[in-house]
Design an enzyme around this catalytic site. Structure first.
Site, PDB file in Angstrom:
ATOM      1  N   ASN A 192      14.852   6.723 -12.798  1.00 35.82           N
ATOM      2  CA  ASN A 192      14.424   7.873 -12.074  1.00 35.82           C
ATOM      3  C   ASN A 192      15.145   9.047 -12.472  1.00 35.82           C
ATOM      4  O   ASN A 192      16.128   8.915 -12.193  1.00 35.82           O
ATOM      5  CB  ASN A 192      14.413   7.559 -10.461  1.00 35.82           C
ATOM      6  CG  ASN A 192      13.490   6.596 -10.098  1.00 35.82           C
ATOM      7  OD1 ASN A 192      12.259   6.574 -10.457  1.00 35.82           O
ATOM      8  ND2 ASN A 192      13.939   5.737  -8.982  1.00 35.82           N
ATOM      9  N   LYS A 224       9.992   5.874 -17.250  1.00 40.48           N
ATOM     10  CA  LYS A 224       9.075   5.537 -16.050  1.00 40.48           C
ATOM     11  C   LYS A 224       8.065   6.969 -16.047  1.00 40.48           C
ATOM     12  O   LYS A 224       8.844   7.928 -15.319  1.00 40.48           O
ATOM     13  CB  LYS A 224      10.249   5.363 -15.060  1.00 40.48           C
ATOM     14  CG  LYS A 224       9.375   5.075 -13.456  1.00 40.48           C
ATOM     15  CD  LYS A 224      10.312   4.902 -12.594  1.00 40.48           C
ATOM     16  CE  LYS A 224       9.945   4.580 -11.255  1.00 40.48           C
ATOM     17  NZ  LYS A 224      10.880   4.231 -10.024  1.00 40.48           N
ATOM     18  N   GLU A 236       5.764   5.706  -8.924  1.00 36.30           N
ATOM     19  CA  GLU A 236       6.570   6.167  -7.810  1.00 36.30           C
ATOM     20  C   GLU A 236       6.950   7.683  -7.873  1.00 36.30           C
ATOM     21  O   GLU A 236       8.135   8.180  -7.504  1.00 36.30           O
ATOM     22  CB  GLU A 236       7.969   5.127  -7.645  1.00 36.30           C
ATOM     23  CG  GLU A 236       7.489   3.777  -7.267  1.00 36.30           C
ATOM     24  CD  GLU A 236       8.629   2.903  -7.241  1.00 36.30           C
ATOM     25  OE1 GLU A 236       9.864   3.044  -7.575  1.00 36.30           O
ATOM     26  OE2 GLU A 236       8.592   1.831  -6.565  1.00 36.30           O
ATOM     27  N   ARG A 262       7.824   1.882 -19.432  1.00 35.72           N
ATOM     28  CA  ARG A 262       7.521   0.980 -18.508  1.00 35.72           C
ATOM     29  C   ARG A 262       6.255   1.033 -17.742  1.00 35.72           C
ATOM     30  O   ARG A 262       5.327   1.775 -17.679  1.00 35.72           O
ATOM     31  CB  ARG A 262       8.603   1.178 -17.352  1.00 35.72           C
ATOM     32  CG  ARG A 262      10.032   1.187 -17.690  1.00 35.72           C
ATOM     33  CD  ARG A 262      10.918   1.512 -16.581  1.00 35.72           C
ATOM     34  NE  ARG A 262      11.254   0.382 -15.584  1.00 35.72           N
ATOM     35  CZ  ARG A 262      11.292   0.464 -14.401  1.00 35.72           C
ATOM     36  NH1 ARG A 262      10.834   1.611 -13.624  1.00 35.72           N
ATOM     37  NH2 ARG A 262      11.679  -0.857 -13.612  1.00 35.72           N
ATOM     38  N   ARG A 291      -1.958  -4.099  -5.092  1.00 42.27           N
ATOM     39  CA  ARG A 291      -0.799  -3.586  -6.012  1.00 42.27           C
ATOM     40  C   ARG A 291      -0.572  -4.429  -6.929  1.00 42.27           C
ATOM     41  O   ARG A 291      -0.090  -4.150  -8.269  1.00 42.27           O
ATOM     42  CB  ARG A 291       0.425  -3.324  -5.224  1.00 42.27           C
ATOM     43  CG  ARG A 291       1.740  -3.047  -5.948  1.00 42.27           C
ATOM     44  CD  ARG A 291       3.166  -2.884  -5.054  1.00 42.27           C
ATOM     45  NE  ARG A 291       4.344  -2.817  -5.706  1.00 42.27           N
ATOM     46  CZ  ARG A 291       5.383  -2.597  -5.197  1.00 42.27           C
ATOM     47  NH1 ARG A 291       5.503  -1.940  -4.064  1.00 42.27           N
ATOM     48  NH2 ARG A 291       6.250  -2.268  -5.960  1.00 42.27           N
ATOM     49  N   LYS A 339       7.712  -5.539 -15.791  1.00 45.95           N
ATOM     50  CA  LYS A 339       8.623  -6.429 -14.906  1.00 45.95           C
ATOM     51  C   LYS A 339       7.939  -7.789 -14.914  1.00 45.95           C
ATOM     52  O   LYS A 339       6.787  -8.119 -15.164  1.00 45.95           O
ATOM     53  CB  LYS A 339       8.452  -5.691 -13.243  1.00 45.95           C
ATOM     54  CG  LYS A 339       9.417  -4.504 -13.492  1.00 45.95           C
ATOM     55  CD  LYS A 339       9.297  -4.128 -11.762  1.00 45.95           C
ATOM     56  CE  LYS A 339      10.160  -2.920 -11.662  1.00 45.95           C
ATOM     57  NZ  LYS A 339      10.440  -2.362 -10.346  1.00 45.95           N
ATOM     58  N   ASP A 344       7.345  -6.828  -7.604  1.00 46.11           N
ATOM     59  CA  ASP A 344       8.694  -6.010  -8.018  1.00 46.11           C
ATOM     60  C   ASP A 344       9.945  -6.836  -7.577  1.00 46.11           C
ATOM     61  O   ASP A 344      10.695  -6.983  -6.674  1.00 46.11           O
ATOM     62  CB  ASP A 344       8.663  -4.961  -6.945  1.00 46.11           C
ATOM     63  CG  ASP A 344       9.812  -3.980  -7.250  1.00 46.11           C
ATOM     64  OD1 ASP A 344      10.688  -4.161  -8.378  1.00 46.11           O
ATOM     65  OD2 ASP A 344      10.021  -2.994  -6.402  1.00 46.11           O
ATOM     66  N   GLU A 372      18.675  -6.650  -6.006  1.00 46.95           N
ATOM     67  CA  GLU A 372      18.059  -5.867  -4.584  1.00 46.95           C
ATOM     68  C   GLU A 372      17.030  -6.697  -3.661  1.00 46.95           C
ATOM     69  O   GLU A 372      17.395  -6.350  -2.497  1.00 46.95           O
ATOM     70  CB  GLU A 372      16.877  -4.830  -5.343  1.00 46.95           C
ATOM     71  CG  GLU A 372      16.174  -4.111  -4.600  1.00 46.95           C
ATOM     72  CD  GLU A 372      15.110  -3.017  -5.192  1.00 46.95           C
ATOM     73  OE1 GLU A 372      15.087  -2.934  -6.383  1.00 46.95           O
ATOM     74  OE2 GLU A 372      14.502  -2.329  -4.540  1.00 46.95           O
TER      75      GLU A 372
HETATM   76  C1  GCV Z   1      14.456   2.764 -10.033  1.00 52.62           C
HETATM   77  C2  GCV Z   1      11.649  -0.560  -7.000  1.00 52.62           C
HETATM   78  C3  GCV Z   1      13.221  -0.080  -6.559  1.00 52.62           C
HETATM   79  C4  GCV Z   1      13.181   1.169  -6.909  1.00 52.62           C
HETATM   80  C5  GCV Z   1      13.313   1.387  -8.402  1.00 52.62           C
HETATM   81  C6  GCV Z   1      11.754   0.835  -8.808  1.00 52.62           C
HETATM   82  C7  GCV Z   1      11.833   0.674 -10.598  1.00 52.62           C
HETATM   83  O1  GCV Z   1      10.698   0.166  -6.261  1.00 52.62           O
HETATM   84  O2  GCV Z   1      13.040  -0.291  -5.029  1.00 52.62           O
HETATM   85  O3  GCV Z   1      14.574   1.686  -6.614  1.00 52.62           O
HETATM   86  O4  GCV Z   1      13.480   2.730  -8.916  1.00 52.62           O
HETATM   87  O5  GCV Z   1      11.565  -0.252  -8.589  1.00 52.62           O
HETATM   88  O6  GCV Z   1      11.891  -0.140 -10.780  1.00 52.62           O
HETATM   89  O7  GCV Z   1      11.436   1.772 -11.071  1.00 52.62           O
END
Ligand code: GCV
Length: 704
Positions: A225, A304, A308, A341, A358, A382, A387, A415
């Site tokens: 981000n 990215k 989001e 990504r 999703r 991923k 997630d 996380e």
């Molecule tokens: C960096 C999830 C996490 C976000 C992260 C996102 C991603 O949503 O909660 O913090 O953002 O994955 O992998 O881009």
């Protein structure tokens, strides 16, 4: 009494002290007490010389690196291209005279490989490139005294994956929501503080050393981000990136940068970032040229996009291939890659809409683009479709893009796995993912996908880093093992996670006095080996995922995400729970898998228990393959998980006095919190499902 401790690195003036993690000085004893000849030159060879000379100074050994060559070496580390080795045994190995080595294919060692052999009482490491020599030296350190056993087998070692990368989600400026490190649980960033670079090379150097010792060869220094300050790392703050690259280069680590797709607009003042616009192309080409002028071995960009809320090609009616190929074009002349990504989904979904899933999103977006990406694009996926949960199926994207270089992304930062307050050794989980065969027993593994086709190279393995400026590096000292295991599995995905843990223990928990190290080793294994499954037991059941508190994602909140736009639902009602992702009656996600998994996951009876609620909505009294009902399984695992954490805590208590008190205190404090949190998880999950289902626990245990 034996007192295994982690070492403490010497701090530069002005920098605070930190524990050594793996590689305290004592693990160099076997090497440092011997005669060592280093043959060859180059910056990474200088790193080897530096390591060896420090070890020899400490433990009474000798180092030779230049004439006169009358040396009595126990260990020879030589670059083959440096010519005849001034040591008869090593020279014989170099000339291929060691029979065990002759049978190993074409004999090439590549850019990072090495040959390790024992001949006539000399241990020999040969490499074709300096990075190989560095990795070979760390192999000798890992082996300790065993590196000098005469029965040491001769073997070539080459990494299975060329790209072994850590992605730091570090912000330069403290972000009002995500802080200095997004999803960081180990203090501040090693690179940035309060809007500026830290300029603390000593700790960075130590970090590079830790990474090289486990095989990591690439990092990305900022969050995917990319906010306003971080965007400028590409242009006017590039010097800070160059400085990091400078410090990490001697450890064979190439630096990458996360960039914003909107850079031509936000940094270049252009009216558009349209990937097909000539001005945009020219802007990226020029910006990238400047990067390589400053950092000649720069790795590339991580992006990215359209995810989001991040900018991307969709705004211009273009797709991800158009976007990725734009950056690939700018990087290609310099040998860089763009890592694009695949984490793309609708985060503004209406929870009432049962047709949007999703889990389907990455495949829906990316599989149709297979074959359209430039050669220097790596699509980074991923490992699971949602997630980084403690349990998910492997992403079907990894089986759907044979004509694309794919990287597998895992999350070392915890996380969703206890945020480095819970012990959760992820080696077994990653190993399971890497060993998964998406086309069934006769097909290749996910590790094969990451390795790529011969000749083109794959995208490798990437992990979101779990490191910060915490004195123990990872907040929870035992979370260091995840970082170590990541590097080792990226080097060789077939390694046994328990054996990796042994390596980490040997390299980290070194007895400083004579004594039996076994209690420490046994305790570590007893606590860590199964800790991922323990975590799974007391959190969201049977693969359904999430159930965490919204936002920060720590602790239980069963319905926390149920009526939100994020697409992570469990659909529990009075009759049952789980997400129907079948083709027959659900979202059709099972159809994204090739056979046999498309059939296995479609079937309630054949779907593995641990993924049942990911794929199916079932009644509480549905009987699992293990013979229990879903509801009884939920109760049993949640009670068992808490008991296991109680046992971990007790085991650790018994190590008091046997490990560095600072480490002992930190782990003890974290285990207390893990126990508290596990109890909370157990009670909320069990109570929630008892109230929904009305089915009592068969064993009459307390549910609220
Ligand atoms: C960096 C999830 C996490 C976000 C992260 C996102 C991603 O949503 O909660 O913090 O953002 O994955 O992998 O881009």
């Amino acid at each position: 009494m034996s007192v295994p401790v982690t070492g403490r690195a010497a701090a530069d003036a002005g920098e605070s002290a930190w524990h050594a993690a793996w590689l305290p000085p004592a693990v160099f004893r076997a090497l440092g007490s011997r005669g060592v000849l280093v043959h060859g030159d180059g910056p990474l060879v200088d790193t080897v010389i530096d390591e060896v000379s420090r070890a020899c100074a400490r433990y009474g050994g000798r180092l030779w690196h230049g004439p006169p060559w009358q040396v009595d070496a126990d260990l020879v580390l030589a670059l083959r291209e440096a010519g005849p080795v001034p040591n008869a045994a090593a020279e014989a190995v170099r000339l291929g005279a060691t029979p065990a080595v002759n049978g190993t294919g074409d004999g090439s060692l590549g850019d990072e490989g090495y040959l390790l052999a024992r001949a006539d009482g000399v241990t020999v490491v040969l490499a074709d490139a300096p990075a190989g020599l560095l990795y070979g030296m760390f192999h000798v350190v890992r082996l300790g005294p065993a590196a000098f056993d005469d029965d040491l087998p001769a073997r070539r070692h080459r990494p299975a994956l060329d790209r072994r990368m850590l992605d730091h989600w570090d912000n330069v400026a403290v972000h009002p929501v995500s802080g200095q490190v997004e999803r960081g649980y180990a203090g501040g960033s090693l690179f940035w503080r309060d809007g500026a670079a830290r300029h603390e090379p000593a700790r960075l150097r130590d970090y590079g050393r830790l990474l090289a010792a486990c095989g990591v060869n690439a990092i990305c220094v900022n969050n995917v981000n990319v906010h306003d300050t971080e965007a400028r790392l590409l242009t006017d703050r590039l010097g800070d990136v160059a400085e990091i690259a400078e410090v990490l280069r001697p450890y064979g680590i190439r630096v990458h940068l996360s960039v914003t797709f909107a850079a031509p607009v936000v940094l270049g003042g252009l009216p558009t970032a349209d990937p097909l616009d000539e001005r945009v192309r020219a802007w990226w080409a020029a910006a990238t040229r400047r990067v390589y002028q400053r950092i000649p071995d720069f790795g590339g960009y991580l992006v990215k996009a359209d995810s989001e809320g991040r900018p991307g090609p969709f705004a211009y009616g273009r797709d991800h291939a158009d976007g990725a190929n734009l950056l690939a074009g700018a990087l290609a002349p310099h040998g860089g890659v763009v890592r694009w990504r695949a984490f793309v989904y609708d985060h503004r979904q209406d929870w009432r809409d049962r047709s949007t899933d999703r889990a389907r999103a990455a495949h829906d977006h990316f599989a149709p683009l297979d074959g359209r990406f430039a050669d220097n694009v790596i699509v980074q996926v991923k490992f699971g479709p949602i997630d980084f949960q403690a349990r998910e199926p492997v992403s079907p994207v990894l089986a759907a893009m044979p004509a694309t270089r794919l990287a597998v992304e895992v999350q070392a930062t915890q996380e969703y796995t206890g945020q480095q307050r819970h012990v959760c050794y992820l080696g077994p989980w990653w190993s399971e993912v890497l060993g998964f065969r998406p086309r069934g027993a006769a097909g290749g593994t996910i590790a094969d996908v990451a390795a790529g086709r011969a000749g083109t190279g794959g995208g490798g393995l990437a992990a979101v880093a779990n490191v910060g400026d915490d004195p123990f590096w990872t907040g929870h000292p035992l979370a260091q093992a995840n970082l170590y295991a990541f590097g080792r599995l990226a080097w060789d995905p077939r390694l046994d996670p328990a054996a990796i843990l042994d390596e980490w223990i040997d390299l980290t928990w070194v007895p400083v006095t004579a004594g039996d190290p076994d209690p420490v080793r046994r305790t570590m294994h007893a606590i860590m080996d199964d800790s991922w499954r323990t975590y799974e037991r007391y959190t969201a059941p049977l693969g359904v995922g999430f159930m965490v508190r919204p936002g920060h994602h720590y602790g239980p909140d069963v319905d926390g995400y149920e009526y939100t736009p994020w697409g992570t639902y469990h659909f529990a009602d009075r009759d049952g729970v789980g997400v129907d992702r079948t083709r027959a009656t659900g979202t059709g996600f099972t159809g994204q898998y090739p056979p046999p998994w498309s059939e296995v996951y479609e079937s309630r009876e054949r779907c593995p228990d641990e993924l049942l609620l990911f794929f199916h909505h079932v009644p509480y009294r549905h009987v699992l393959q293990d013979g229990r009902t879903v509801i009884q399984h939920i109760y049993d695992t949640h009670f068992a998980g808490v008991e296991e954490v109680a046992a971990m805590r007790e085991r650790w208590r018994l190590l008091a006095g046997a490990v560095d008190p600072a480490v002992h205190d930190r782990v003890a404090e974290r285990l207390d919190e893990q126990f508290r949190s596990a109890v909370e998880w157990r009670d909320q999950i069990n109570t929630y499902f008892f109230r929904k289902s009305g089915v009592p626990d068969a064993h009459g245990r307390r549910i609220y």
